[in-house]
Design a protein around this motif. Structure first.
Motif, PDB file in Angstrom:
ATOM      1  N   GLY A  61       0.787  -1.220   0.000  1.00 23.02           N
ATOM      2  CA  GLY A  61       0.000   0.000   0.000  1.00 23.02           C
ATOM      3  C   GLY A  61       0.819   1.268   0.000  1.00 23.02           C
ATOM      4  O   GLY A  61       2.022   1.266   0.265  1.00 23.02           O
ATOM      5  N   ASP A  62       0.137   2.359  -0.264  1.00 20.56           N
ATOM      6  CA  ASP A  62       0.782   3.673  -0.310  1.00 20.56           C
ATOM      7  C   ASP A  62       1.065   4.235   1.082  1.00 20.56           C
ATOM      8  O   ASP A  62       1.945   5.084   1.237  1.00 20.56           O
ATOM      9  CB  ASP A  62      -0.104   4.661  -1.074  1.00 20.56           C
ATOM     10  N   LYS A  63       0.335   3.781   2.086  1.00 21.74           N
ATOM     11  CA  LYS A  63       0.505   4.303   3.444  1.00 21.74           C
ATOM     12  C   LYS A  63       1.575   3.476   4.153  1.00 21.74           C
ATOM     13  O   LYS A  63       1.379   2.287   4.416  1.00 21.74           O
ATOM     14  CB  LYS A  63      -0.821   4.237   4.204  1.00 21.74           C
ATOM     15  N   LYS A  64       2.688   4.095   4.456  1.00 24.10           N
ATOM     16  CA  LYS A  64       3.849   3.366   4.985  1.00 24.10           C
ATOM     17  C   LYS A  64       3.983   3.582   6.490  1.00 24.10           C
ATOM     18  O   LYS A  64       4.004   4.717   6.965  1.00 24.10           O
ATOM     19  CB  LYS A  64       5.111   3.818   4.265  1.00 24.10           C
ATOM     20  N   ILE A  65       4.082   2.464   7.216  1.00 21.21           N
ATOM     21  CA  ILE A  65       4.188   2.490   8.681  1.00 21.21           C
ATOM     22  C   ILE A  65       5.488   1.792   9.080  1.00 21.21           C
ATOM     23  O   ILE A  65       5.702   0.629   8.746  1.00 21.21           O
ATOM     24  CB  ILE A  65       3.000   1.777   9.348  1.00 21.21           C
ATOM     25  N   LEU A  66       6.343   2.501   9.797  1.00 18.29           N
ATOM     26  CA  LEU A  66       7.574   1.935  10.354  1.00 18.29           C
ATOM     27  C   LEU A  66       7.368   1.700  11.843  1.00 18.29           C
ATOM     28  O   LEU A  66       6.955   2.610  12.569  1.00 18.29           O
ATOM     29  CB  LEU A  66       8.742   2.896  10.133  1.00 18.29           C
ATOM     30  N   MET A  67       7.660   0.474  12.309  1.00 20.63           N
ATOM     31  CA  MET A  67       7.564   0.212  13.746  1.00 20.63           C
ATOM     32  C   MET A  67       8.768  -0.595  14.195  1.00 20.63           C
ATOM     33  O   MET A  67       9.312  -1.395  13.440  1.00 20.63           O
ATOM     34  CB  MET A  67       6.248  -0.484  14.101  1.00 20.63           C
ATOM     35  N   TRP A  68       9.186  -0.346  15.427  1.00 25.32           N
ATOM     36  CA  TRP A  68      10.335  -1.064  15.974  1.00 25.32           C
ATOM     37  C   TRP A  68      10.084  -1.356  17.450  1.00 25.32           C
ATOM     38  O   TRP A  68       9.428  -0.599  18.162  1.00 25.32           O
ATOM     39  CB  TRP A  68      11.627  -0.264  15.799  1.00 25.32           C
ATOM     40  N   SER A  69      10.626  -2.504  17.903  1.00 25.28           N
ATOM     41  CA  SER A  69      10.436  -2.953  19.280  1.00 25.28           C
ATOM     42  C   SER A  69      11.785  -3.281  19.906  1.00 25.28           C
ATOM     43  O   SER A  69      12.787  -3.453  19.209  1.00 25.28           O
ATOM     44  CB  SER A  69       9.526  -4.174  19.306  1.00 25.28           C
ATOM     45  N   GLN A  70      11.792  -3.379  21.213  1.00 23.13           N
ATOM     46  CA  GLN A  70      12.978  -3.697  22.015  1.00 23.13           C
ATOM     47  C   GLN A  70      14.179  -2.820  21.662  1.00 23.13           C
ATOM     48  O   GLN A  70      15.310  -3.276  21.592  1.00 23.13           O
ATOM     49  CB  GLN A  70      13.311  -5.191  21.963  1.00 23.13           C
ATOM     50  N   MET A  71      13.899  -1.536  21.484  1.00 19.18           N
ATOM     51  CA  MET A  71      14.974  -0.543  21.508  1.00 19.18           C
ATOM     52  C   MET A  71      15.630  -0.582  22.882  1.00 19.18           C
ATOM     53  O   MET A  71      16.847  -0.407  23.018  1.00 19.18           O
ATOM     54  CB  MET A  71      14.393   0.841  21.220  1.00 19.18           C
ATOM     55  N   HIS A  72      14.824  -0.798  23.905  1.00 16.99           N
ATOM     56  CA  HIS A  72      15.296  -1.108  25.249  1.00 16.99           C
ATOM     57  C   HIS A  72      15.170  -2.619  25.421  1.00 16.99           C
ATOM     58  O   HIS A  72      14.077  -3.184  25.326  1.00 16.99           O
ATOM     59  CB  HIS A  72      14.473  -0.366  26.302  1.00 16.99           C
ATOM     60  N   GLY A  73      16.291  -3.284  25.676  1.00 18.50           N
ATOM     61  CA  GLY A  73      16.321  -4.735  25.642  1.00 18.50           C
ATOM     62  C   GLY A  73      15.429  -5.426  26.644  1.00 18.50           C
ATOM     63  O   GLY A  73      15.014  -6.575  26.426  1.00 18.50           O
ATOM     64  N   ASN A  74      15.113  -4.767  27.761  1.00 20.68           N
ATOM     65  CA  ASN A  74      14.279  -5.385  28.795  1.00 20.68           C
ATOM     66  C   ASN A  74      12.799  -5.035  28.647  1.00 20.68           C
ATOM     67  O   ASN A  74      12.023  -5.229  29.583  1.00 20.68           O
ATOM     68  CB  ASN A  74      14.783  -5.004  30.187  1.00 20.68           C
ATOM     69  N   GLU A  75      12.412  -4.533  27.482  1.00 18.94           N
ATOM     70  CA  GLU A  75      11.010  -4.194  27.219  1.00 18.94           C
ATOM     71  C   GLU A  75      10.501  -5.091  26.097  1.00 18.94           C
ATOM     72  O   GLU A  75      10.495  -4.716  24.923  1.00 18.94           O
ATOM     73  CB  GLU A  75      10.884  -2.706  26.885  1.00 18.94           C
ATOM     74  N   SER A  76      10.061  -6.276  26.470  1.00 19.40           N
ATOM     75  CA  SER A  76       9.813  -7.336  25.493  1.00 19.40           C
ATOM     76  C   SER A  76       8.350  -7.549  25.140  1.00 19.40           C
ATOM     77  O   SER A  76       8.045  -8.294  24.201  1.00 19.40           O
ATOM     78  CB  SER A  76      10.374  -8.656  26.037  1.00 19.40           C
ATOM     79  N   THR A  77       7.431  -6.930  25.857  1.00 23.67           N
ATOM     80  CA  THR A  77       6.006  -7.206  25.649  1.00 23.67           C
ATOM     81  C   THR A  77       5.569  -6.886  24.230  1.00 23.67           C
ATOM     82  O   THR A  77       4.822  -7.644  23.599  1.00 23.67           O
ATOM     83  CB  THR A  77       5.156  -6.408  26.654  1.00 23.67           C
ATOM     84  N   THR A  78       6.038  -5.762  23.700  1.00 21.84           N
ATOM     85  CA  THR A  78       5.617  -5.373  22.349  1.00 21.84           C
ATOM     86  C   THR A  78       6.218  -6.289  21.292  1.00 21.84           C
ATOM     87  O   THR A  78       5.628  -6.469  20.224  1.00 21.84           O
ATOM     88  CB  THR A  78       5.987  -3.912  22.068  1.00 21.84           C
ATOM     89  N   THR A  79       7.368  -6.883  21.572  1.00 20.09           N
ATOM     90  CA  THR A  79       7.940  -7.855  20.634  1.00 20.09           C
ATOM     91  C   THR A  79       7.028  -9.064  20.517  1.00 20.09           C
ATOM     92  O   THR A  79       6.765  -9.572  19.413  1.00 20.09           O
ATOM     93  CB  THR A  79       9.346  -8.277  21.089  1.00 20.09           C
ATOM     94  N   LYS A  80       6.544  -9.551  21.651  1.00 17.37           N
ATOM     95  CA  LYS A  80       5.592 -10.667  21.606  1.00 17.37           C
ATOM     96  C   LYS A  80       4.360 -10.287  20.800  1.00 17.37           C
ATOM     97  O   LYS A  80       3.875 -11.069  19.964  1.00 17.37           O
ATOM     98  CB  LYS A  80       5.203 -11.079  23.029  1.00 17.37           C
ATOM     99  N   ALA A  81       3.865  -9.086  21.008  1.00 18.90           N
ATOM    100  CA  ALA A  81       2.660  -8.631  20.301  1.00 18.90           C
ATOM    101  C   ALA A  81       2.907  -8.505  18.801  1.00 18.90           C
ATOM    102  O   ALA A  81       2.010  -8.776  17.993  1.00 18.90           O
ATOM    103  CB  ALA A  81       2.183  -7.308  20.886  1.00 18.90           C
ATOM    104  N   ILE A  82       4.119  -8.089  18.408  1.00 22.78           N
ATOM    105  CA  ILE A  82       4.436  -7.983  16.983  1.00 22.78           C
ATOM    106  C   ILE A  82       4.285  -9.334  16.293  1.00 22.78           C
ATOM    107  O   ILE A  82       3.733  -9.429  15.184  1.00 22.78           O
ATOM    108  CB  ILE A  82       5.860  -7.420  16.794  1.00 22.78           C
ATOM    109  N   PHE A  83       4.747 -10.398  16.924  1.00 25.38           N
ATOM    110  CA  PHE A  83       4.636 -11.720  16.301  1.00 25.38           C
ATOM    111  C   PHE A  83       3.189 -12.195  16.270  1.00 25.38           C
ATOM    112  O   PHE A  83       2.803 -12.953  15.363  1.00 25.38           O
ATOM    113  CB  PHE A  83       5.561 -12.716  16.988  1.00 25.38           C
ATOM    114  N   ASP A  84       2.370 -11.746  17.196  1.00 20.96           N
ATOM    115  CA  ASP A  84       0.939 -12.009  17.118  1.00 20.96           C
ATOM    116  C   ASP A  84       0.329 -11.269  15.924  1.00 20.96           C
ATOM    117  O   ASP A  84      -0.519 -11.816  15.206  1.00 20.96           O
ATOM    118  CB  ASP A  84       0.244 -11.581  18.411  1.00 20.96           C
TER     119      ASP A  84
END
Length: 379
Positions: A61-84
């Motif tokens: 699509g034309d609408k581009k979204i950049l997202m990143w997780s665990q920029m802080h190594g001990n913040e893992s919840t959003t990484t789990k959610a990304i794989f979901d």
């Protein structure tokens, strides 16, 4: 009524191979390799200790979204959610097809693999990557900025985790999820970029209020150009900070993970189907601001052998031992805590079964022994 992705999360989209708080490159490598070829997995750089950093680019699509997780190594919840979220996008459905038709997602599941391995906020050079947006002194920071410049996103999702101490306003409501549209300048001007971010946040908040009413917070928008979100916002990209916080009794952040999944999906689908104009400024500022009001435990009316009586505010320190995160209690405050909140309260005046006299000379050691004896902590 629940949408399909909400009702089916546990049985269909939850990535069963990721759980608990300790998520490292080892845990996600095989999952990355199993992604469909159309998800375009690439190694985009390496960390200080030469661990690979990956991206997935999904959709046309034309609408581009950049997202990143665990920029802080001990913040893992959003990484789990990304794989979901990836599991959702792999499934053929009207919703996933709409997203992939109208959006292109560039996802960095783990920006700081060295910090993830050591379970630290910082990278291997002990630098906070979220304060390195201008200097770009670290290889991980360069990787993110290079992808940002090449991808030229229309929106950025900056995915983080927050401590248990945060409350949604000055009340006994933990901040389970918090959001922020970062400022672009010292004056905290409400710019068109920020207005677009606010509209997305308001949409997510409306959805979350049906699930966790009064448990959504808003971070202070003080400007710091060294932060990645502030930098990307100032470069012209509407940016949303996600903070995964504490759901009652959910120290492994599995319920919070589910809520983050819902929030990301709500935001992506809204972007895919809506021309975002930035018309929700007032509703955004009605979200209560985060405050540091919660302890993990308050021991009320504690008595020592010297007939001193006071309250003890206890926090947990997350400690990595043998590949598992242990929650070790320590005394944060020792005073009469009349206006503070806690995820668990033990009142020694009211609960006769909890009678216990602490020796004042060894209070900290006895506190740990007490909490373990009565199973107040899980290790």
């Amino acid at each position: 009524m629940q949408s399909s992705h909400e009702s089916n999360w546990r049985k269909t989209y939850k990535e069963a191979n990721l759980f608990d708080r300790y998520i490292t490159l080892h845990h996600i490598s095989s999952l990355l390799e199993k992604q469909p070829k159309k998800f375009n997995l690439k190694q985009i750089g390496t960390s200080v200790l030469n661990r690979p950093i990956h991206s997935l680019t999904i959709g046309n699509g034309d609408k581009k979204i950049l997202m990143w997780s665990q920029m802080h190594g001990n913040e893992s919840t959003t990484t789990k959610a990304i794989f979901d979220v990836l599991n959702f996008l792999k499934e053929a459905s009207t919703a996933s097809e709409t997203i992939l038709k109208h959006c292109t997602l560039c996802i960095i599941p783990m920006l700081n693999p060295d910090g993830a391995q050591a379970y630290t906020r910082v990278n291997a050079n002990e630098i906070d990557l979220n304060r390195d947006a201008q200097t770009l002194s670290q290889p991980e920071s360069v990787v993110l900025k290079t992808i940002y410049d090449a991808f030229q996103p229309d929106f950025c999702f900056n995915l983080h985790g927050q401590r248990t101490m945060y409350s949604a306003g000055n009340k006994d409501k933990s901040s389970i999820i918090s959001f922020l549209t970062p400022s672009e300048d010292e004056e905290r001007s409400v710019t068109p970029n920020r207005e677009k971010s606010m509209e997305i946040i308001v949409r997510m908040n409306e959805m979350l209020q049906k699930r966790i009413p009064n448990h959504v917070g808003r971070y202070d928008d003080g400007f710091n150009i060294n932060c990645v979100g502030d930098t990307f916002q100032s470069l012209g990209t509407p940016t949303v900070l996600f903070e995964a916080g504490h759901f009652p009794d959910d120290y492994q952040r599995e319920t919070t993970r589910e809520l983050i999944f819902y929030a990301i999906m709500e935001a992506i689908q809204y972007i895919a189907t809506t021309h975002i104009k930035g018309t929700a400024t007032e509703a955004y500022f009605q979200i209560p601001e985060n405050e540091k009001q919660h302890y993990d435990i308050i021991l009320k009316n504690v008595q020592t052998d010297k007939n001193e009586t006071f309250d003890i505010g206890v926090m947990y320190k997350e400690v990595l031992k043998n590949g598992k995160i242990h929650f070790e209690p320590y005394i944060e405050d020792k005073k009469m805590l009349k206006k503070s909140f806690a995820h668990k309260i033990i009142d020694f005046q009211e609960a006769t079964s909890e009678k216990y006299i602490f020796q004042s000379f060894s209070l900290e050691n006895e506190l740990v022994q007490y909490l373990r004896k009565f199973n107040k902590i899980d290790n």
